[in-house]
Structure formats: structure tokens, C-alpha cells
Design a protein around this motif. Structure first.
Motif, PDB file in Angstrom:
ATOM      1  N   ILE A  56       0.830  -1.207   0.000  1.00 40.23           N
ATOM      2  CA  ILE A  56       0.000   0.000   0.000  1.00 40.23           C
ATOM      3  C   ILE A  56       0.862   1.253   0.000  1.00 40.23           C
ATOM      4  N   GLY A  57       2.031   1.160   0.632  1.00 40.09           N
ATOM      5  CA  GLY A  57       2.933   2.305   0.695  1.00 40.09           C
ATOM      6  C   GLY A  57       3.253   2.841  -0.687  1.00 40.09           C
ATOM      7  N   ILE A  58       3.531   1.936  -1.636  1.00 34.37           N
ATOM      8  CA  ILE A  58       3.882   2.366  -2.993  1.00 34.37           C
ATOM      9  C   ILE A  58       2.695   3.087  -3.624  1.00 34.37           C
ATOM     10  N   THR A  59       1.516   2.502  -3.499  1.00 38.00           N
ATOM     11  CA  THR A  59       0.330   3.126  -4.084  1.00 38.00           C
ATOM     12  C   THR A  59       0.110   4.520  -3.501  1.00 38.00           C
ATOM     13  N   LEU A  60       0.175   4.611  -2.166  1.00 37.49           N
ATOM     14  CA  LEU A  60      -0.072   5.905  -1.525  1.00 37.49           C
ATOM     15  C   LEU A  60       0.979   6.924  -1.939  1.00 37.49           C
ATOM     16  N   THR A  61       2.246   6.489  -1.962  1.00 39.60           N
ATOM     17  CA  THR A  61       3.309   7.413  -2.349  1.00 39.60           C
ATOM     18  C   THR A  61       3.076   7.916  -3.763  1.00 39.60           C
ATOM     19  N   CYS A  62       2.789   6.971  -4.690  1.00 41.58           N
ATOM     20  CA  CYS A  62       2.570   7.374  -6.079  1.00 41.58           C
ATOM     21  C   CYS A  62       1.427   8.363  -6.180  1.00 41.58           C
ATOM     22  N   MET A  63       0.297   8.062  -5.520  1.00 43.96           N
ATOM     23  CA  MET A  63      -0.851   8.962  -5.614  1.00 43.96           C
ATOM     24  C   MET A  63      -0.507  10.330  -5.048  1.00 43.96           C
ATOM     25  N   GLY A  64       0.216  10.321  -3.918  1.00 49.32           N
ATOM     26  CA  GLY A  64       0.588  11.592  -3.301  1.00 49.32           C
ATOM     27  C   GLY A  64       1.505  12.407  -4.191  1.00 49.32           C
ATOM     28  N   VAL A  65       2.551  11.753  -4.682  1.00 47.61           N
ATOM     29  CA  VAL A  65       3.544  12.476  -5.491  1.00 47.61           C
ATOM     30  C   VAL A  65       2.903  12.973  -6.784  1.00 47.61           C
ATOM     31  N   ILE A  66       2.099  12.110  -7.434  1.00 48.90           N
ATOM     32  CA  ILE A  66       1.471  12.513  -8.692  1.00 48.90           C
ATOM     33  C   ILE A  66       0.514  13.684  -8.442  1.00 48.90           C
ATOM     34  N   SER A  67      -0.255  13.621  -7.366  1.00 52.36           N
ATOM     35  CA  SER A  67      -1.175  14.724  -7.068  1.00 52.36           C
ATOM     36  C   SER A  67      -0.396  16.012  -6.895  1.00 52.36           C
ATOM     37  N   LEU A  68       0.695  15.920  -6.163  1.00 54.24           N
ATOM     38  CA  LEU A  68       1.508  17.100  -5.914  1.00 54.24           C
ATOM     39  C   LEU A  68       2.063  17.653  -7.231  1.00 54.24           C
ATOM     40  N   CYS A  69       2.647  16.750  -8.046  1.00 55.80           N
ATOM     41  CA  CYS A  69       3.199  17.181  -9.339  1.00 55.80           C
ATOM     42  C   CYS A  69       2.102  17.825 -10.164  1.00 55.80           C
ATOM     43  N   PHE A  70       0.936  17.188 -10.172  1.00 57.73           N
ATOM     44  CA  PHE A  70      -0.144  17.724 -10.990  1.00 57.73           C
ATOM     45  C   PHE A  70      -0.512  19.125 -10.523  1.00 57.73           C
ATOM     46  N   ALA A  71      -0.608  19.289  -9.187  1.00 59.71           N
ATOM     47  CA  ALA A  71      -0.957  20.609  -8.656  1.00 59.71           C
ATOM     48  C   ALA A  71       0.068  21.644  -9.104  1.00 59.71           C
ATOM     49  N   VAL A  72       1.339  21.265  -9.054  1.00 61.05           N
ATOM     50  CA  VAL A  72       2.391  22.201  -9.464  1.00 61.05           C
ATOM     51  C   VAL A  72       2.230  22.560 -10.944  1.00 61.05           C
ATOM     52  N   VAL A  73       2.029  21.530 -11.789  1.00 63.65           N
ATOM     53  CA  VAL A  73       1.852  21.781 -13.219  1.00 63.65           C
ATOM     54  C   VAL A  73       0.626  22.668 -13.456  1.00 63.65           C
ATOM     55  N   TYR A  74      -0.440  22.360 -12.748  1.00 61.59           N
ATOM     56  CA  TYR A  74      -1.683  23.119 -12.915  1.00 61.59           C
ATOM     57  C   TYR A  74      -1.457  24.591 -12.579  1.00 61.59           C
ATOM     58  N   ILE A  75      -0.773  24.818 -11.462  1.00 61.76           N
ATOM     59  CA  ILE A  75      -0.523  26.201 -11.049  1.00 61.76           C
ATOM     60  C   ILE A  75       0.365  26.894 -12.075  1.00 61.76           C
ATOM     61  N   ALA A  76       1.363  26.150 -12.583  1.00 59.67           N
ATOM     62  CA  ALA A  76       2.235  26.737 -13.610  1.00 59.67           C
ATOM     63  C   ALA A  76       1.418  27.108 -14.843  1.00 59.67           C
ATOM     64  N   VAL A  77       0.549  26.186 -15.271  1.00 61.69           N
ATOM     65  CA  VAL A  77      -0.296  26.462 -16.434  1.00 61.69           C
ATOM     66  C   VAL A  77      -1.178  27.662 -16.161  1.00 61.69           C
ATOM     67  N   TYR A  78      -1.731  27.714 -14.959  1.00 61.02           N
ATOM     68  CA  TYR A  78      -2.590  28.833 -14.614  1.00 61.02           C
ATOM     69  C   TYR A  78      -1.827  30.149 -14.722  1.00 61.02           C
ATOM     70  N   ARG A  79      -0.638  30.164 -14.123  1.00 60.08           N
ATOM     71  CA  ARG A  79       0.123  31.411 -14.122  1.00 60.08           C
ATOM     72  C   ARG A  79       0.507  31.828 -15.536  1.00 60.08           C
ATOM     73  N   PHE A  80       0.847  30.817 -16.335  1.00 59.24           N
ATOM     74  CA  PHE A  80       1.224  31.105 -17.716  1.00 59.24           C
ATOM     75  C   PHE A  80       0.043  31.691 -18.497  1.00 59.24           C
ATOM     76  N   THR A  81      -1.117  31.039 -18.373  1.00 55.63           N
ATOM     77  CA  THR A  81      -2.277  31.523 -19.125  1.00 55.63           C
ATOM     78  C   THR A  81      -2.798  32.822 -18.530  1.00 55.63           C
ATOM     79  N   ALA A  82      -2.589  33.023 -17.231  1.00 50.83           N
ATOM     80  CA  ALA A  82      -3.082  34.244 -16.601  1.00 50.83           C
ATOM     81  C   ALA A  82      -2.455  35.479 -17.237  1.00 50.83           C
ATOM     82  N   LYS A  83      -1.257  35.320 -17.797  1.00 56.22           N
ATOM     83  CA  LYS A  83      -0.605  36.440 -18.472  1.00 56.22           C
ATOM     84  C   LYS A  83      -1.490  36.973 -19.594  1.00 56.22           C
ATOM     85  N   THR A  84      -2.058  36.032 -20.354  1.00 59.76           N
ATOM     86  CA  THR A  84      -2.953  36.431 -21.429  1.00 59.76           C
ATOM     87  C   THR A  84      -4.109  37.238 -20.867  1.00 59.76           C
ATOM     88  N   TYR A  85      -4.626  36.731 -19.747  1.00 55.78           N
ATOM     89  CA  TYR A  85      -5.751  37.401 -19.107  1.00 55.78           C
ATOM     90  C   TYR A  85      -5.393  38.839 -18.765  1.00 55.78           C
TER      91      TYR A  85
END
Lengths: 660, 255
Positions: A625-654
Motif C-alpha cells: 500500500i505504501g507504494i500506491t499511496l506514495t505514487c498517488m501523493g507524489v502525482i497529485s503534488l506534481c499535478f498541482a504544481v503543473v496546474y498552477i504553472a499552467v494557470y500562471r502562464f495563461t493568466a498572463k494572457t488574461y
């Protein structure tokens, strides 16, 4: 008016609308590049030559048909977004006297330049990055053969072009149809139409709460893997429906409630924020719900693929408690034992050839069974003669031929074997030691059943198989388990040669009679799992690119449309007497809430999915279970970072559009 | 009593690279008494809107000064400007400038909310106002659900609900049909009769004829002014029209 006229018009339109058409262009490029790479991989002879390369290619082949489906839908969606924004422009053409077929011609040229250009860029990028992807893939599969390479092939190029030709034709038809059905006046007023009043907010909100709750409950209540498998797709469906309902109706419901509370609503801060959010949600709810669902898909897909890839060793260990397991079942007990003796000798001498030794050698004659009745819970047990058990554990049990001793096991497993054997044997239970074998040889919850000797074991089987008086020695396995400390490459070789010798010895021992063998080698499984899970990971990455491209584009379009509306709102508010800073902070806050709602939703969905994911992966023998939890946690975190980066990038257009 | 005092206002715009200067207003000076209804007329490009923006404190004059109740605009710090505007000035625009995210009620209440007025006070004020402007039935509709005249009436309600010292109107009838225009100007007349000081920029003689005084601007300078005095509206309208023809004849006095 020659052809060049329409071409020129199309070109200048594209230049003028570049803020809107660039995303479409890039989406085409990214996706066509990806398709080109995948098609090349499927065609690649180098990959086909790698062990289990064909497995990977098969998976990619299946994956790509699913991807085509999603891609066509997404491109149509992006296109419809573009077209709806350009209605006024098309209307203007009508007013200026261009006929609809002329407009159609302009649309055709625009689309051709856009799609064709995107496709060419994509193919070029695919040819360049294809090698890189190939190298990564080979590494992931752990089998890089020097000199192997992948080169762009013509069939791959044609397949890719074919997919995008279909998309091109569909979007052309859609756009031309849109222009055909509308009169110039309609088209001119296309953008100025008021918003729809959301109806039935209360029932839809309730429906949303129920479906989302149901989806979450299905995930959280899946106690065992088989049930998790059955409830996975219903849960996904329920969560999708729930998300759509709650984003569209639920948000409006809550904001309307806030608006009814006058003391709260008529405060400078809340006043502008609540009504602004209400307006935004009415306009964008469906798009935001889509972003939320896509984001969840990305996180879940990647978590699953990563868990399997990084959990490979754990999976292999669950499937192969020992490096090598061998088992022989034969009706002649003496011949069987003699053969296993020979096998052990052969294994030892073979290991010596590789400069290694057998460790943790275990030998056991027994009968093992497991199955899944309707309830989905596994029932399993192993029947062992008491003599061997005493020898292995240092116990001193003594049993009469009609006695059985049950040790350990889950309640339902115990009950199952008790029901089967109770009439013919007197059954006792004891709190005895487990067999000193590696974890996993005997499943969790297995009951260990001791018999007086092998004859008694055979009798017990006769009762279970309803063959009273028969000799069922042919079902009893004499097994040999051992570890051998070898590298993966040597181990693979060792395993194959060991199996060869084992097969020869056993078939000689059977002397033409009926016999059965079981063999497993962690080295062979490891080679195949690299192909399977490495391939799965690559597939996951491709899907993520697909989903992410789409998410980014939807977010971008939302930013653009928000920006255009906010520009007017901003000036009005200033004229009415809000200070620059006030306006900026309230609009900023609203935009933040609108864009981060989907991310919060996706993370919430992911959290709720933890249980069902863990159970599903157990189906793939991933019990860590440790591997599953770690993967889900790390992927969620990475995704959040990417999402925020995308947001900031597109916000420039705004900000560029709003320009304060 | 002088409510608004405009002294030698000059506004110069620089072209993008600062190479050429464009004088929008030159030495404008006039005053508005408490309770007056003043119209400012002029052709397109004459500087009307620039003047109004300066009077609205949305823009700053290059030189000269504007005083409201003897308080000079230039003495008000920037961060207090929007609060000052909110408390003392009311605006009506040609294109209504209602926020489409608010119902008419909330649009009208917006300035009061920004002033942090208590809820019961807001309700006390909006009710008679909405009744007098014929908006009672429409308060819960959104701007895109009502007609232009109705939108403009809501904008007027928003402008006067704070009881501003001065109501500024920029081409308020510009986007309205003649009936809605007449109705709106009737409302202005009523408000003025109740003591509301109004300053309206327009190029419609009909609209201007409702005022008690009309100022004419040409090429950034004050050209002439007309007082209505005891004249009837029809007669005043004719005077305005003839004055306008003088204006367009390039300043040659024919009257």
C-alpha cells in the motif's frame, strides 16, 4: 475573385485571431506528434525484437484506438469553442455581401492552414522526439540492445495524417454547417446573447450530492479487490455525473443562498464577489467541471501506471515468493520423490555453473487450492501431512488417519473446508505455528490442514472430489522452492535452463504416464513485467499528454473569455466609484476561485479514490500500500504544481487583455 | 451659491511619441450654481467628453482647477478620489454601464454598498426612488432582460441614490429612442425641480432644451452660452438650433 483572395483573407483572419487559433494549432501539433511517435513505436522492428516487445506494441495498439476517440472529441470541442467566438465575424461577412459558400471557402482555407500546419509541425517534432521516446522506452523496459533504433515509417505517417484528416473534415463540416444554418443577424448577435437562467438548481444539486456521495461510497466501501473491480466504472460514472451537477447547479444554489442573506450579501467585499462568481459559474460551470474530470483522470491514470511500474518488485515478490518454484504431481509417489531429488541435484549443479548457491531451499509435498465464490472473498487452504509439518516447524502433533487438524485461516475458509470434510473426518483446530515458508506461498487467510500421512491426504481429497475410495495421489504436488542469488540476466538464463532440465527429468519420471508440473521463475516474470508495466507507464504518459493538452487549452480559452468580459466590468466599476486596488483585488480573487475549484475538486476525488485504487492494484498482486499511496501523493503534488504553472502562464494572457 | 467652479482649465494630450501635442481644452472657465440644470453642447471632437471626464475627476487637467463646494480636485489625494467620487458625484452614461452580473436592484444599490450603508437604510431609499422611476417591477431583472430606456432609468437611479451634490450625464439619450429620451429628460427635469444640480453633455438640441442654461464648446474653447430664463421649451429649442448654426459657420456672427 481568384482563389488567392480567399487564401489571403483566411491568412489575415488567422493572424488577427492568433490569440484564439494558436492553441488549436499547438494542440494539433502536440497530438499529431504524439500519434506519429506511437505509430512509429508500433511499427518498430527493434521493439518487436525485444522480449515482450510485442506485448507492449499490442498495448500501444489498443491504447491508440482509445486515444483517437478522445482526440477527435476534444478537437471538435476546441473547434466549437473557436467557432462560437467568431460568430460576429461570420455575420459581418454576410452583411458585407459574401455568400455563404464564399464564407465556407474561407473557413476551408483557414482550417487547412491551421490543421495542415499543425500536422506538419507535429510530424517534424514526432520524427525528432521519437528517438528520445524510444530510448526512454527501452530503458524503462530495461532491455536496451545496442544498435537498435526507431525511424519514422511511411505507414505511421499515413496513419497519423489519416486521423487528422478525419478531424479536419469533421471540423470543416461543423463550421460550415454553423454558418449555413444562421442568418447574418443571428450571427451578428451571437456573442451578445444573455446568459441562460439555470433551471432546477435544487433537484440537480440534490442529484449531484447523491451521485457524488454514491461514487465516493462505492470507492470507500470496496473492501476486497473483486468488488473494487465491479464498482470501479460505476463509481467513475457517478463521480462524473456528480461533478457536472455540482459545478453547474450546486455552485449556483450555494451562491443564490448567499445572495438571499442580505446582511452578508450587502457588504462591499461579498457583494461584488458573490454576484461575480454567480455570473462566472453560470457561464463556465460545464467547462470547469470538464477540467476537474480531466484532471482527476490524469492523476488516477498516472498514479495507477506509476504504482504498477514502481511496485513491480513488490508485485513480482507476491507472485513469486521464491526465485524459483517447481512442482510435480504424479501418481507414483516413489518415482515422484526420486525425480524431485534429481531436480534438486540438477539445480545445485546448475547454480554452481553460475558461481551461485541455492538458498532458503524448501521442499513440501502438499495439496493447495484457492477459489473465489460469489461473495468475492478468496477461500484458500493447503493440506499437508503432519510429519512434514512437524519436521519443518519443530512441532510434535500426532494424528490418527481419520483426524484432521486445522491451523489458522480466515473464518470463511475454515468454514468452507469444515463443511466439505466434517462427515468423514473428526476435525480439531489448533493454534499451531505457520509453515516456515516465504510470505505468499500460502495466501493470507489460508487454512493449513494437517493429515496423518500422505494416504490420509489422498483420502481427504477423495472426499472433497467426491471420489470415495479413489487414490488421488495424482493431485498432490511435491514442490521445491529456492532462492538463487543471480543478476537478472544470469537468472533469466538460469531459469530457462533449469526449466529445460526439470521438464526432461519429470517427463522421464512419468514414463509416458499422466503427470502435471508447475514452474515459476521470478526472472522470467520480471522480464515480462518490464514489458507490461513499462509499456503501461508509457501509455499512461501518452494519455496524460492528451488529457493535459486539453486541460491547458480549456483553461486558456476560459482565461481569454474571462479577460474579455472583465475588461468592461473593470472600467464600469471604476466609474461607479470603486478604487483601482479594490477592483483588482476582487476580480483577482474571483478568477482564482474559479480556476482553483477544479483542482480542489480533482484532489478531493483522488483522495476519495485512494481505497478503490489500493484494492484494484491488489488485483495486480500489488499489496504494498505504501507504494500506491506514495505514487498517488507524489502525482497529485506534481499535478498541482503543473496546474498552477499552467494557470500562471495563461493568466498572463488574461492580464494582457484586461490591461490595468 | 456656486456649487461647481471651473477655472482656466486646459488639457493637452501628447501623441504617442510626444512629437505632436493636441490641445483638447483651452482656458475653460464657468461655474454652476446650486440647483441649476446645465447642458454642454458641441460637435463631435469639440472636447465635451474630455471636459466631463475632468469634472468627474476621472481625468486631470494639464493646468487650471476644478472646485466642488470650494474644494479643489487637485487637493484630493489619489486614493481618496474614488471615495470622493462615490460620495459627491452621480454618473449617467450613454451606454448605461450597468454591470451584467447584477440585477437592476443590485446595480442601483452598488454605490450604497460601497459606502457601507446599513441594509434597512438601503431598502428605505430604493423603494420611493424605484417607484418614481417606474422600476419597481423590474428590480429583480438583469440588465440584458430589460429595454434601453429601462436600463437608463436604472442608471439614473444608481446615480442619484447617494444624493450626490452633482449629477453628471454624458450623452444620456444617445442610445435611446425619442420616446425613451423624452421620458428620461422628464425625469431629469423632475429631479432638477427637487433641487438636484445636473450637468449634462449632449449634442442633441432637444435634450439641451430641457436645461436652464446651455454652454457651447467649439474646438476646446467656450464659445457662447444661452440662458433659458422665462422662455418656453420650444422657443429655447429654436434658439439653441440657431446658435448651433452660428457655431458651425465657423464663428462668423450672423445673428
Amino acid at each position: 475573385m481568384g482563389k488567392a483572395f480567399y487564401l489571403r483573407l483566411a491568412l489575415s483572419n488567422l493572424r488577427r485571431n492568433r490569440r484564439m487559433v494558436m492553441p488549436y494549432f499547438f494542440a494539433t501539433a502536440v497530438l499529431s506528434g504524439m500519434f506519429f511517435i506511437i505509430y512509429n513505436l508500433i511499427d518498430s522492428q527493434s521493439i518487436a525484437n525485444v522480449i515482450y516487445g510485442p506485448t507492449l506494441q499490442g498495448m500501444l495498439g489498443f491504447g491508440i484506438s482509445v486515444m483517437i476517440f478522445f482526440t477527435v472529441i476534444y478537437m471538435l470541442y476546441i473547434n466549437s469553442f473557436l467557432t462560437s467566438r467568431r460568430k460576429t465575424e461570420f455575420g459581418l461577412y454576410g452583411v458585407l455581401g459574401l455568400e455563404k459558400r464564399h464564407v465556407a471557402r474561407i473557413i476551408f482555407w483557414e482550417n487547412l492552414i491551421l490543421s495542415g500546419g499543425g500536422l506538419l509541425l507535429g510530424l517534424a517534432a514526432g520524427a525528432v522526439f521519437g528517438k528520445l521516446v524510444f530510448l526512454i522506452l527501452m530503458r524503462a523496459m530495461g532491455s536496451f540492445a545496442p544498435g537498435s533504433t526507431v525511424s519514422p515509417t511511411l505507414p505511421a505517417l499515413l496513419s497519423t495524417a489519416g486521423v487528422f484528416l478525419v478531424i479536419f473534415l469533421l471540423t470543416c463540416l461543423y463550421n460550415i454547417f454553423k454558418v449555413r444554418v444562421a442568418s447574418p443577424i443571428d450571427l451578428l448577435h451571437g456573442e451578445a446573447k444573455g446568459e441562460k437562467k439555470p433551471r432546477f438548481t435544487v433537484p440537480i444539486t440534490i442529484l449531484g450530492v447523491l451521485t457524488l456521495g454514491g461514487g465516493y461510497a462505492l470507492s470507500l466501501l470496496s473492501a476486497i479487490p473483486t468488488i473494487a473491480l465491479l464498482s470501479f466504472w460505476p463509481a467513475v460514472l457517478l463521480v462524473i455525473i456528480g461533478t457536472l451537477c455540482l459545478f453547474t447547479a450546486g455552485s449556483v444554489f450555494i451562491l443564490n443562498r448567499l445572495r438571499k442573506n442580505k446582511k452578508f450579501y450587502y457588504q462591499p467585499r461579498n457583494f461584488v464577489a458573490v454576484s461575480g462568481l454567480l455570473h462566472r459559474m453560470k457561464q463556465n460551470a460545464a467547462g470547469l467541471a470538464n477540467i476537474c474530470i480531466l484532471s482527476t483522470m490524469v492523476i488516477i491514470t498516472m498514479s495507477g501506471c506509476c504504482s504498477l511500474f514502481f511496485g513491480q518488485e513488490s508485485i513480482l515478490r507476491s507472485q513469486n515468493p521464491y526465485d524459483i518454484s517447481l512442482g510435480l504431481a504424479l501418481s507414483d509417489r516413489d518415482a515422484r520423490s526420486a525425480a524431485v531429488d534429481d531436480v534438486l541435484d540438477a539445480a545445485q549443479s546448475l547454480a554452481a555453473e553460475y558461481g551461485a548457491e541455492l538458498t532458503d531451499v524448501a521442499r513440501l509435498t502438499w495439496y493447495q487450492t484457492y477459489f473465489w465464490p460469489g461473495s468475492g472473498e478468496e477461500l484458500s487452504g493447503g493440506i499437508v501431512p503432519v510429519g512434514q509439518y512437524n519436521e519443518m516447524t519443530g512441532s510434535q502433533y500426532l494424528l490418527a488417519p481419520d483426524e484432521l487438524l486445522f491451523i489458522g485461516g480466515s473464518e470463511s475458509s475454515v468454514q468452507h473446508f469444515r463443511d466439505q470434510l466434517e462427515g468423514s473426518f473428526s476435525i480439531q483446530t489448533a493454534d499451531g505455528k505457520p509453515l516456515p515458508l516465504h510470505d505468499g506461498v500460502l495466501d493470507k487467510g489460508s487454512v493449513l490442514i494437517l493429515t496423518a500421512d500422505e494416504d490420509a491426504l489422498s483420502n481427504a481429497l477423495a472426499v472433497m472430489y467426491d471420489e470415495p475410495g479413489g487414490d488421488l495421489t495424482r493431485l498432490i504436488d511435491e514442490c521445491l522452492y529456492f532462492d538463487v542469488d543471480l543478476s537478472q540476466e544470469d537468472g533469466l538464463d538460469f531459469g530457462n535452463r533449469m526449466f529445460e532440465r526439470f521438464n526432461k527429468i519429470t517427463s522421464d519420471a512419468a514414463a509416458g504416464g499422466e503427470y502435471s508440473v508447475r514452474t515459476s521463475s521470478i526472472f522470467i516474470d520480471r522480464a515480462s513485467s518490464l514489458g507490461t508495466y513499462g509499456g503501461l507507464l508509457v501509455l499512461g504518459v501518452f494519455f496524460t499528454i492528451l488529457f493535459l493538452t486539453n486541460t491547458v487549452i480549456i483553461i486558456y480559452f476560459k482565461q481569454v473569455s474571462e479577460g474579455m468580459e472583465d475588461r468592461e466590468r473593470f472600467t464600469i466599476m471604476q466609474k461607479v466609484g470603486m478604487s483601482d486596488a479594490e477592483v483588482r483585488s476582487t476580480i483577482n480573487r474571483q478568477v482564482l476561485i474559479v480556476f482553483f475549484l477544479p483542482l480542489v475538486g480533482a484532489l478531493l476525488h483522488t483522495a476519495a479514490a485512494v481505497n478503490i485504487m489500493v484494492r484494484l492494484l491488489e488485483l495486480f498482486w500489488l499489496y504494498d500500500i505504501g507504494i500506491t499511496l506514495t505514487c498517488m501523493g507524489v502525482i497529485s503534488l506534481c499535478f498541482a504544481v503543473v496546474y498552477i504553472a499552467v494557470y500562471r502562464f495563461t493568466a498572463k494572457t488574461y492580464y494582457k487583455i484586461v490591461k490595468w | 451659491m456656486k456649487l461647481l467652479q471651473v477655472n482656466h482649465v486646459k488639457k493637452v494630450y501628447n501623441t504617442r511619441l510626444g512629437a505632436r501635442q493636441c490641445v483638447a481644452l483651452e482656458d475653460i472657465g464657468f461655474s454652476v450654481d446650486q440647483g441649476e440644470f446645465v447642458a454642454i453642447m458641441g460637435a463631435s471632437g469639440s472636447g465635451k467628453t474630455t471636459l466631463l471626464n475632468i469634472l468627474a475627476s476621472l481625468d486631470k487637467p494639464t493646468s487650471g482647477d476644478v472646485c466642488l463646494e470650494n474644494r479643489s480636485f487637485s487637493a484630493i489625494p489619489d486614493r481618496e478620489l474614488s471615495a470622493f467620487r462615490r460620495d459627491n458625484l452621480g454618473f449617467v452614461f450613454q451606454d448605461f454601464n450597468l454591470l451584467d452580473t447584477f440585477t437592476l436592484r443590485d446595480n442601483i444599490l452598488l454605490p450604497l454598498v460601497l459606502q457601507k450603508t446599513a441594509v434597512h437604510e438601503m431598502e428605505k431609499r430604493i423603494e420611493p426612488l424605484a417607484r418614481s422611476l417606474g422600476l419597481t417591477e423590474l428590480l429583480d431583472k438583469f440588465p440584458y432582460e430589460v429595454s434601453g430606456g429601462e436600463k437608463q432609468r436604472a442608471a439614473v437611479a444608481r446615480a442619484v441614490i447617494t444624493n450626490p451634490l452633482l449629477l453628471l450625464a454624458d450623452e444620456p439619450t444617445g442610445a435611446l429612442d425619442s420616446r425613451s429620451s423624452a421620458a428620461l429628460l422628464g425625469i431629469f427635469e423632475d429631479l432638477n425641480a427637487q433641487g438636484q444640480t445636473i450637468l449634462m453633455v449632449t449634442h442633441s438640441s432637444m435634450a439641451a432644451s430641457y436645461a436652464s442654461r446651455v454652454l457651447f464648446i467649439k474646438d476646446g474653447r467656450l464659445f457662447s452660452q444661452l440662458f433659458r430664463g422665462q422662455m418656453g421649451r420650444r422657443e429655447f429649442f429654436d434658439r439653441i438650433v440657431s446658435n448651433l448654426s452660428v457655431l458651425s459657420d465657423g464663428g462668423v456672427d450672423i445673428g
